[in-house]
Design a protein around this motif. Structure first.
Motif, mmCIF file in Angstrom:
data_model
loop_
_atom_site.group_PDB
_atom_site.id
_atom_site.type_symbol
_atom_site.label_atom_id
_atom_site.label_comp_id
_atom_site.label_asym_id
_atom_site.label_seq_id
_atom_site.Cartn_x
_atom_site.Cartn_y
_atom_site.Cartn_z
ATOM 1 N N ARG A 1 6.718 2.242 -2.008
ATOM 2 C CA ARG A 1 7.917 2.982 -1.568
ATOM 3 C C ARG A 1 7.529 4.368 -1.072
ATOM 4 O O ARG A 1 8.043 4.848 -0.048
ATOM 5 C CB ARG A 1 8.914 3.105 -2.724
ATOM 6 N N GLU A 2 6.654 5.031 -1.791
ATOM 7 C CA GLU A 2 6.235 6.382 -1.405
ATOM 8 C C GLU A 2 5.566 6.393 -0.045
ATOM 9 O O GLU A 2 5.576 7.418 0.654
ATOM 10 C CB GLU A 2 5.278 6.939 -2.461
ATOM 11 N N ARG A 3 4.996 5.273 0.356
ATOM 12 C CA ARG A 3 4.315 5.172 1.647
ATOM 13 C C ARG A 3 5.190 4.536 2.713
ATOM 14 O O ARG A 3 4.714 4.235 3.813
ATOM 15 C CB ARG A 3 3.004 4.388 1.470
ATOM 16 N N GLN B 1 6.284 1.260 -6.670
ATOM 17 C CA GLN B 1 6.607 2.665 -6.428
ATOM 18 C C GLN B 1 5.666 3.285 -5.408
ATOM 19 O O GLN B 1 6.094 4.045 -4.526
ATOM 20 C CB GLN B 1 6.548 3.445 -7.744
#
Length: 329
Positions: free
Chosen positions: A275-277, A272
């Motif tokens: 994904r955020e980066r 996760q």
């Protein structure tokens, strides 16, 4: 010019690193153009037997800054510490103020990096610590890919040889549940070519830290900003690979004490955070993680000197027996 170029530099003399550091200190300070104070050399818990570490003060545009001097460094540690230590990169690693690959014409890599003010996280992590470790790992992955977006294929490890050593430990009855261990390792050995073929086919989408544990994460006394409260140190094991390697590396240290993860699942949490980066999270990552778990659990008896705690070995055997059928289906 390569890091170890016999045509360009002489090899450093085989002398105790601390003594040689004292001898070469004037040359090192000259290389720093008057910015570096006298160095106080000390024994650091993180230092290798062949390295020296000292504390000093760097005086530059920002005023006096406490720094650490390290020498010599291996090629991987020197490369990643200096490249990620560029202050403009916003990397979650200590800033580097000066560095070089030789001293007095000797092949002797050295760095001057900021002395991080803060404390390393404890092995018995508190609530929130596991996520801090994984956040700084994700930030490291992102920064390393900005430095080099094309990880090269790493040298294959000798899993067969290491498994053979693990079985020798079992045959010597130097381990609890030796018969269970022997059967489990024998099964891994039988299917190793098939398992390794799948592992070697994994996408190389990451520069892995390679030694991701709380002791290598420093919580800053004064955060750089709201998103950077920790830094990651010790870059000597950085290597190209798949990002699940760092997640499983952290996870396996708590196979026998999962309570210190406080409910955090390193694999899904790191996925996760990546994904955020905006980083790659491929759909097959759970399979690669299970393969890595099998390999790491199966070779645990080989490292009895470092990882021979009975609770850890019992937990590793449980992981191996649970996970191996999943990767063989």
């Amino acid at each position: 010019m390569s890091y170890l170029d016999p045509q360009a530099r002489r090899a450093a003399p085989s002398t105790d690193a601390s003594s040689l550091a004292h001898l070469l200190e004037p040359t090192l300070r000259d290389c720093c153009g008057g910015h570096l104070s006298e160095i106080t050399w000390f024994h650091a818990a993180w230092s290798n037997s062949g390295s020296a570490t000292g504390s000093a003060v760097w005086t530059g545009d920002e005023g006096p800054i406490d720094v650490i001097v390290k020498l010599p460094l291996g090629p991987a540690e020197f490369n990643w510490t200096t490249r990620l230590g560029d202050p403009t990169l916003r990397s979650p690693t200590p800033r580097v103020f000066a560095s070089g690959m030789e001293l007095a014409h000797y092949d002797f890599a050295w760095i001057v990096e900021e002395r991080v003010k803060g404390e390393a996280l404890k092995g018995r992590m508190k609530d929130g610590d596991a996520l801090d470790v994984l956040r700084v790992a994700a930030d490291f992955h992102a920064a390393a890919m900005r430095v080099n977006p094309r990880p090269s294929k790493p040298k294959p490890l000798d899993w067969m040889g290491t498994l053979h050593k693990a079985r020798e430990v079992c045959h010597a009855n130097a381990i609890a549940e030796s018969q269970r261990w022997n059967e489990a390792i024998k099964s891994v050995t039988k299917f190793l070519p098939k398992l390794l073929a799948r592992w070697e086919a994994r996408p190389l989408n990451c520069w892995c830290h390679g030694d991701l544990h709380p002791g290598n994460v420093m919580r800053l006394a004064t955060p750089r900003d709201a998103d950077h409260t920790c830094v990651l140190i010790d870059l000597g094991m950085v290597h190209a690979g798949h990002w699940v390697e760092d997640a499983v590396y952290l996870e396996r240290q708590y196979w026998a004490a999962p309570q210190y993860l406080h409910g955090v699942k390193p694999l899904t949490a790191l996925a996760q955070l990546r994904r955020e980066r905006g980083m790659v999270v491929d759909s097959d990552y759970p399979e690669y993680a299970n393969l890595r778990r099998v390999f790491m659990a199966a070779v645990a008896p080989t490292f009895m000197d470092r990882e021979g705690h009975p609770k850890y070995l019992a937990a590793a055997l449980d992981v191996l027996e649970k996970t191996l059928p999943q990767v063989l289906h």
